[in-house]
Scaffold this motif. Structure first.
Motif, PDB file in Angstrom:
ATOM      1  N   ALA A  75     -56.491  17.237 -11.227  1.00  0.00           N
ATOM      2  CA  ALA A  75     -56.077  17.594  -9.847  1.00  0.00           C
ATOM      3  C   ALA A  75     -54.657  17.718  -9.711  1.00  0.00           C
ATOM      4  N   VAL A 103     -52.947  21.464  -9.267  1.00  0.00           N
ATOM      5  CA  VAL A 103     -53.284  22.446  -8.160  1.00  0.00           C
ATOM      6  C   VAL A 103     -51.789  23.106  -7.536  1.00  0.00           C
ATOM      7  N   ASP A 145     -56.981  28.739   2.239  1.00  0.00           N
ATOM      8  CA  ASP A 145     -56.957  28.863   3.566  1.00  0.00           C
ATOM      9  C   ASP A 145     -57.228  30.090   4.333  1.00  0.00           C
ATOM     10  N   ARG A 154     -42.551  19.754  -5.508  1.00  0.00           N
ATOM     11  CA  ARG A 154     -43.103  21.022  -4.772  1.00  0.00           C
ATOM     12  C   ARG A 154     -42.304  21.514  -3.845  1.00  0.00           C
ATOM     13  N   PHE A 155     -41.927  20.463  -2.885  1.00  0.00           N
ATOM     14  CA  PHE A 155     -41.266  20.610  -1.427  1.00  0.00           C
ATOM     15  C   PHE A 155     -39.826  20.254  -1.246  1.00  0.00           C
ATOM     16  N   SER A 176     -53.806  24.750   7.930  1.00  0.00           N
ATOM     17  CA  SER A 176     -54.427  24.509   6.769  1.00  0.00           C
ATOM     18  C   SER A 176     -55.637  23.447   6.773  1.00  0.00           C
ATOM     19  N   PHE A 214     -56.075  21.850   4.167  1.00  0.00           N
ATOM     20  CA  PHE A 214     -55.674  20.995   3.023  1.00  0.00           C
ATOM     21  C   PHE A 214     -54.500  20.155   3.306  1.00  0.00           C
ATOM     22  N   TRP A 222     -51.354  17.283   1.403  1.00  0.00           N
ATOM     23  CA  TRP A 222     -50.928  16.918   0.145  1.00  0.00           C
ATOM     24  C   TRP A 222     -50.617  15.514   0.227  1.00  0.00           C
ATOM     25  N   LEU A 248     -45.652  13.677  -8.770  1.00  0.00           N
ATOM     26  CA  LEU A 248     -47.131  13.246  -8.318  1.00  0.00           C
ATOM     27  C   LEU A 248     -47.606  13.685  -7.090  1.00  0.00           C
ATOM     28  N   ALA A 249     -48.505  14.197  -6.777  1.00  0.00           N
ATOM     29  CA  ALA A 249     -48.906  14.857  -5.415  1.00  0.00           C
ATOM     30  C   ALA A 249     -50.348  15.066  -5.882  1.00  0.00           C
ATOM     31  N   PHE A 250     -51.303  15.024  -4.823  1.00  0.00           N
ATOM     32  CA  PHE A 250     -52.793  15.384  -4.844  1.00  0.00           C
ATOM     33  C   PHE A 250     -53.090  16.096  -3.649  1.00  0.00           C
ATOM     34  N   VAL A 251     -53.819  17.104  -3.781  1.00  0.00           N
ATOM     35  CA  VAL A 251     -54.210  17.989  -2.659  1.00  0.00           C
ATOM     36  C   VAL A 251     -55.494  17.366  -2.053  1.00  0.00           C
ATOM     37  N   VAL A 280     -58.690  17.257  -4.318  1.00  0.00           N
ATOM     38  CA  VAL A 280     -59.078  18.919  -4.829  1.00  0.00           C
ATOM     39  C   VAL A 280     -58.579  19.058  -6.138  1.00  0.00           C
ATOM     40  N   ASN A 281     -59.517  19.876  -6.865  1.00  0.00           N
ATOM     41  CA  ASN A 281     -59.144  20.155  -8.042  1.00  0.00           C
ATOM     42  C   ASN A 281     -59.279  21.872  -8.181  1.00  0.00           C
ATOM     43  N   LYS A 282     -58.680  22.593  -9.180  1.00  0.00           N
ATOM     44  CA  LYS A 282     -59.144  24.073  -9.248  1.00  0.00           C
ATOM     45  C   LYS A 282     -59.671  24.073 -10.689  1.00  0.00           C
TER      46      LYS A 282
END
Lengths: 85, 149
Positions: free
Chosen positions: A58, A61, A70, B7-8, B43, B45, B47, B56-59, B96-98
């Motif tokens: 995960a 993503v 969204d 990521r940000f 959103s 979702f 993070w 390291l971050a998860f949705v 959440v995963n894709k």
């Protein structure tokens, strides 16, 4: 791996705080009782592994995946609202 | 304080809002502090960004938005270790995963968070009705439709 033989009702100690007892043996299946402090998680290995693997996957993503999701979610929400009139 | 994220970039986060996972998240036992980041106003979702590990971050998302029948049973010891006495003091999120063209939620390993004390735990559910990959929403890109001329 340390391998010990135990019979029904016998117990193994792990450290000071963890006890594993053979509660029942029926054919190929062993029922184990585990006494451990609340801070120690106890799970069937395959379930634990499956969640761990899924957590790791995960982390892949992407931000763009969420933007598309969204967009689709908002679109379907608006469709539902308009059908309701 | 400034939290470094891959990521940000650097994100300003109020550290009183950090969420602590005393046992970490399964597979990542060394990271215990996370910040919940929102990327867009509308959103669905969030993070969950590790404070000490930029990459390291998860949705995460609220599973009740997608699966209305989903319920997380909490045992007395779990409520006690989270520091809650009633169920409404906790909020449930799933990672959440894709997979292929969908986003999926890990409903077998929900994150339960004590909202007041900002303490959380990843539970492992034994109910096999909910898997680690429950489909939430398709993410087939809308651009593909426009190209079929």
């Amino acid at each position: 791996m340390l391998v010990l033989s135990r019979q029904r009702d016998e117990t193994i100690m792990i450290g000071d705080d963890i006890e594993i007892t053979v509660v029942d043996i029926r054919g190929e299946k062993v029922r184990l009782g585990i006494a451990a402090p609340r801070s120690v998680q106890v799970h069937r290995k395959e379930v634990f592994q499956s969640i761990q693997n899924e957590n790791t996957a995960a982390t892949g993503v992407q931000i763009n995946d969420l933007n598309v999701a969204d967009k689709n979610l908002l679109a379907s929400k608006h469709r539902k609202l308009s059908y309701g009139t | 304080m400034l939290v470094n994220t891959s990521r940000f970039g650097e994100v300003q986060v109020d550290e009183t809002r950090f969420i602590t996972f005393p046992q970490g998240i399964l597979g990542f036992p060394n990271q215990k502090q996370y910040a919940m980041l929102q990327t867009g106003q509308d959103s669905y979702f969030y993070w969950l960004q590790a404070v000490d590990r930029p990459d390291l971050a998860f949705v995460i998302t609220d599973p009740s938005l997608f699966v209305s029948s989903y319920k997380v049973p909490l045992k007395a010891e779990q409520m006690s270790s989270l520091g809650i006495s009633t169920l409404d003091q906790a909020q449930v999120f799933v990672i959440v995963n894709k997979r292929d063209n969908s986003l999926t939620g890990n409903l077998q390993g929900p994150l339960v968070i004590n909202v007041r004390d900002r303490v959380g735990e990843q539970l492992v559910l034994s109910d096999r009705r909910f898997t680690t990959r429950v489909p939430l929403i398709e993410i087939e890109s809308p651009v593909l439709h426009a190209q079929a001329v």
